[in-house]
Design an enzyme around this catalytic site. Structure first.
Site, PDB file in Angstrom:
ATOM      1  N   HIS A   1       4.860  -9.051   0.315  1.00 26.89           N
ATOM      2  CA  HIS A   1       5.744  -8.289   1.204  1.00 26.89           C
ATOM      3  C   HIS A   1       4.912  -7.555   2.236  1.00 26.89           C
ATOM      4  O   HIS A   1       3.831  -7.053   1.929  1.00 26.89           O
ATOM      5  CB  HIS A   1       6.593  -7.274   0.409  1.00 26.89           C
ATOM      6  CG  HIS A   1       7.768  -6.766   1.170  1.00 26.89           C
ATOM      7  ND1 HIS A   1       7.672  -5.724   2.051  1.00 26.89           N
ATOM      8  CD2 HIS A   1       9.061  -7.182   1.207  1.00 26.89           C
ATOM      9  CE1 HIS A   1       8.864  -5.511   2.594  1.00 26.89           C
ATOM     10  NE2 HIS A   1       9.721  -6.381   2.105  1.00 26.89           N
TER      11      HIS A   1
ATOM     12  N   ASP B   1      13.593 -10.869  -2.414  1.00 25.36           N
ATOM     13  CA  ASP B   1      14.252 -12.099  -1.954  1.00 25.36           C
ATOM     14  C   ASP B   1      14.166 -13.214  -2.990  1.00 25.36           C
ATOM     15  O   ASP B   1      15.036 -14.069  -3.070  1.00 25.36           O
ATOM     16  CB  ASP B   1      13.620 -12.578  -0.646  1.00 25.36           C
ATOM     17  CG  ASP B   1      13.762 -11.528   0.434  1.00 25.36           C
ATOM     18  OD1 ASP B   1      14.895 -11.162   0.739  1.00 25.36           O
ATOM     19  OD2 ASP B   1      12.734 -11.062   0.947  1.00 25.36           O
TER      20      ASP B   1
HETATM   21  N1  ACO Z   1       1.723 -17.510  -1.003  1.00 25.01           N
HETATM   22  C1  ACO Z   1       0.389 -17.687  -1.041  1.00 25.01           C
HETATM   23  N2  ACO Z   1      -0.505 -16.845  -0.495  1.00 25.01           N
HETATM   24  C2  ACO Z   1      -0.045 -15.776   0.147  1.00 25.01           C
HETATM   25  C3  ACO Z   1       1.329 -15.505   0.233  1.00 25.01           C
HETATM   26  C4  ACO Z   1       2.222 -16.415  -0.368  1.00 25.01           C
HETATM   27  N3  ACO Z   1       3.548 -16.204  -0.324  1.00 25.01           N
HETATM   28  N4  ACO Z   1       1.532 -14.361   0.916  1.00 25.01           N
HETATM   29  C5  ACO Z   1       0.320 -13.914   1.249  1.00 25.01           C
HETATM   30  N5  ACO Z   1      -0.642 -14.752   0.788  1.00 25.01           N
HETATM   31  C6  ACO Z   1      -2.092 -14.550   0.866  1.00 25.01           C
HETATM   32  C7  ACO Z   1      -2.612 -14.760   2.284  1.00 25.01           C
HETATM   33  O1  ACO Z   1      -3.008 -16.101   2.496  1.00 25.01           O
HETATM   34  C8  ACO Z   1      -3.756 -13.801   2.316  1.00 25.01           C
HETATM   35  O2  ACO Z   1      -4.823 -14.375   1.604  1.00 25.01           O
HETATM   36  P1  ACO Z   1      -6.359 -14.059   2.033  1.00 25.01           P
HETATM   37  O3  ACO Z   1      -6.531 -12.594   1.820  1.00 25.01           O
HETATM   38  O4  ACO Z   1      -7.179 -14.902   1.118  1.00 25.01           O
HETATM   39  O5  ACO Z   1      -6.465 -14.447   3.486  1.00 25.01           O
HETATM   40  C9  ACO Z   1      -3.288 -12.613   1.482  1.00 25.01           C
HETATM   41  O6  ACO Z   1      -2.336 -13.175   0.571  1.00 25.01           O
HETATM   42  C10 ACO Z   1      -2.650 -11.502   2.301  1.00 25.01           C
HETATM   43  O7  ACO Z   1      -1.604 -12.085   3.059  1.00 25.01           O
HETATM   44  P2  ACO Z   1      -1.145 -11.560   4.480  1.00 25.01           P
HETATM   45  O8  ACO Z   1      -0.532 -12.686   5.226  1.00 25.01           O
HETATM   46  O9  ACO Z   1      -2.255 -10.807   5.143  1.00 25.01           O
HETATM   47  O10 ACO Z   1      -0.044 -10.523   4.093  1.00 25.01           O
HETATM   48  P3  ACO Z   1       1.019 -10.042   5.080  1.00 25.01           P
HETATM   49  O11 ACO Z   1       1.346  -8.644   4.717  1.00 25.01           O
HETATM   50  O12 ACO Z   1       0.621 -10.279   6.467  1.00 25.01           O
HETATM   51  O13 ACO Z   1       2.258 -11.013   4.806  1.00 25.01           O
HETATM   52  C11 ACO Z   1       4.280 -11.868   4.028  1.00 25.01           C
HETATM   53  C12 ACO Z   1       3.353 -10.667   4.053  1.00 25.01           C
HETATM   54  C13 ACO Z   1       4.563 -12.346   5.445  1.00 25.01           C
HETATM   55  C14 ACO Z   1       5.586 -11.426   3.387  1.00 25.01           C
HETATM   56  C15 ACO Z   1       3.630 -12.990   3.213  1.00 25.01           C
HETATM   57  O14 ACO Z   1       3.333 -12.519   1.920  1.00 25.01           O
HETATM   58  C16 ACO Z   1       4.486 -14.247   3.133  1.00 25.01           C
HETATM   59  O15 ACO Z   1       4.428 -15.078   4.047  1.00 25.01           O
HETATM   60  N6  ACO Z   1       5.284 -14.405   2.038  1.00 25.01           N
HETATM   61  C17 ACO Z   1       6.158 -15.539   1.870  1.00 25.01           C
HETATM   62  C18 ACO Z   1       7.405 -15.388   2.699  1.00 25.01           C
HETATM   63  C19 ACO Z   1       8.331 -14.332   2.145  1.00 25.01           C
HETATM   64  O16 ACO Z   1       8.675 -14.291   0.978  1.00 25.01           O
HETATM   65  N7  ACO Z   1       8.783 -13.441   3.054  1.00 25.01           N
HETATM   66  C20 ACO Z   1       9.761 -12.421   2.715  1.00 25.01           C
HETATM   67  C21 ACO Z   1       9.161 -11.125   2.509  1.00 25.01           C
HETATM   68  S1  ACO Z   1      10.216  -9.962   3.184  1.00 25.01           S
HETATM   69  C22 ACO Z   1       9.297  -9.091   4.287  1.00 25.01           C
HETATM   70  O17 ACO Z   1       8.108  -9.072   4.242  1.00 25.01           O
HETATM   71  C23 ACO Z   1      10.026  -8.311   5.352  1.00 25.01           C
END
Ligand code: ACO
Length: 431
Positions: free
Chosen positions: A308, A366
């Protein structure tokens, strides 16, 4: 120089100016930069408002690091356990929990605004059967402003209250009508003897030809989804509602704008994406391959419903809804599709696998709301509509707050212009 201030020095010319620090009740303090341009000839650059408070608000407090969500000071855990969506809506709108008589009056008023003007049916019938219900919602909720002229004077508190109540009452009716139309089913009118959530399920799933008994388990799970999604401070759709209303636009048009923003996959589409992912995985034996892809740095694939943007340690809503989701899957008969087995295995992996644990990538709200809606037989294209219905309470509350905030101005962000410098027009034959 005041202690409660920051001084900004422009190193290009040494000019300095002092700016007040505004302190919140809880949370981050803010630098009041309203005089920045006047004092230093500068703007701030902050795409996506990552470090910018766009308003003062008394409604919702979030601490993403600590996993805290409160409506009007009340922890979401207590509201989820002890309140219901209507009472929570009252709290968001008016700032206090209602007394018994206030609650009765509110409930009566909402129930008696559930019917929509019959002419609105022509709008709904005008859509193709394959129209996405969110497309219909944007149009039909916006169209309410063409029907309810008696509540459009936004300078009148009574008009504002009437509009807010109408929206809370009519959005579920419109949502159900859109769904019925898109699925070729006859429209079902609201039943005022039912509660708010039961009525929604009745309008969506009953048939004129037979009685429909609303399952208490389904109603409870849906109620929880509504309470948990009722508000989330200044997210994209709420900010859209505020920005559109800053010009004095009417509330129906502003909530339609909020619905349009919520429709985007990066906002309201996550729980739908969860089910699409589970459908794609389709068999528990395929899970390791997908998890491997999600962990692979060279692959863009992500597990939907994990992680998130704001809640970095835990999403309080996920903790609450996880239990409801498990109870629902245990109690509903016939819920033994492979999809739910895949979901449980993915959840287990995310909670145990080092990759997910180290990055705090736990299943978010979600993930569970997607599974609940699927288990309730909610069609996939209605998932975001459910979110929109629930968020209506937050949108109208934030809109109402803004209407009485003397510091609010028409929203007019600045820009950092990076285009061409002045140049002369060239005749088409010489280009
Ligand atoms: N699956 C696998 N790896 C993931 C996921 C995931 N769902 N989410 C994050 N990561 C990893 C990233 O690759 C990153 O790895 P690294 O540190 O080795 O580079 C690390 O976790 C941090 O991820 P970020 O993208 O920097 O986290 P951010 O806060 O930008 O993203 C987000 C959050 C967009 C929700 C992301 O976790 C994602 O895409 N999740 C899946 C989609 C989802 O469920 N979205 C609804 C969430 S509701 C909301 O956020 C408003």
């Amino acid at each position: 120089m005041s202690e409660n201030s920051v001084t900004i020095t422009d190193n290009r010319n040494g000019s300095q100016a002092e700016f007040e620090i505004l302190n919140p009740v809880v949370g981050n303090s803010c630098i009041d930069v309203r005089q920045l341009n006047a004092k230093l000839g500068l703007f701030t650059y902050d795409p996506g408002f990552q470090a910018t408070a766009s308003c003062k608000s008394d409604i919702t407090y979030i601490d993403g690091d600590e996993g805290i969500l409160r409506y009007r000071g009340y922890p979401i855990e207590q509201l989820a356990e002890q309140s219901n969506y209507l009472e929570t809506s009252y709290l968001l709108m008016y700032g206090e929990l209602p007394t018994e008589s206030q609650y009765r009056e509110f409930e009566h008023s909402i129930k008696h605004h559930t019917i929509v003007h019959e002419a609105l049916m022509q709008f709904i019938n005008g859509f193709n059967n394959n129209a996405h219900p969110m497309a219909m919602m944007v149009g039909v909720v916006g169209a309410l402003s063409a029907f309810y002229h008696d509540s459009l004077d936004i300078s009148d508190p009574q008009h504002r209250d009437l509009s807010a109540r109408r929206l809370l009452a009519k959005v579920p009716t419109i949502a159900a009508l859109c769904y019925r139309h898109a699925s070729g089913k006859p429209p079902v009118y609201p039943r005022n003897k039912l509660g708010y959530i039961e009525n929604l399920l009745h309008m969506m799933f009953s048939f004129p030809s037979e009685d429909y008994l609303v399952s208490p388990i389904a109603a409870r799970a849906m109620e929880l989804i509504f309470v948990l999604h009722a508000d989330h401070e200044q997210n994209a759709s709420t900010s859209t509602v505020r920005l559109s209303s800053s010009s004095g636009a009417n509330p129906y048009a502003c909530i339609a704008a909020g619905i349009a923003s919520l429709w985007g996959p990066a906002h309201g589409g996550a729980n739908e994406a969860v089910i699409r992912m589970l459908e794609e995985i389709s068999n528990p034996s395929e899970i390791p391959g997908y998890v491997k892809r999600a962990k692979d740095k060279d692959d863009d694939y992500r597990l939907m419903g994990f992680g998130h943007r704001i809640y970095k340690n835990h999403d309080p809503r996920a903790t609450i809804i996880r239990k409801a989701c498990n109870d629902l899957l245990d109690e509903l008969e016939g819920i033994n599709q492979p999809m739910f087995e895949i979901a449980k295995q993915l959840e287990r992996i995310a909670l145990e696998d080092d990759y997910f644990v180290e990055r705090n990538l736990y299943p978010n709200v979600d993930f569970y709301s997607g599974i609940i809606l699927k288990a309730l037989d909610m069609p996939l294209n209605m998932f975001t509509v459910v979110f929109a219905m629930a968020r209506t309470a937050g949108w109208i509350s934030q809109w109402g707050e803004m209407m009485t905030d003397n510091e609010q101005r028409i929203g007019r962000p600045r820009q950092l212009y990076m285009g061409d410098e002045l140049r002369d027009y060239v005749d088409i034959r010489q280009r």
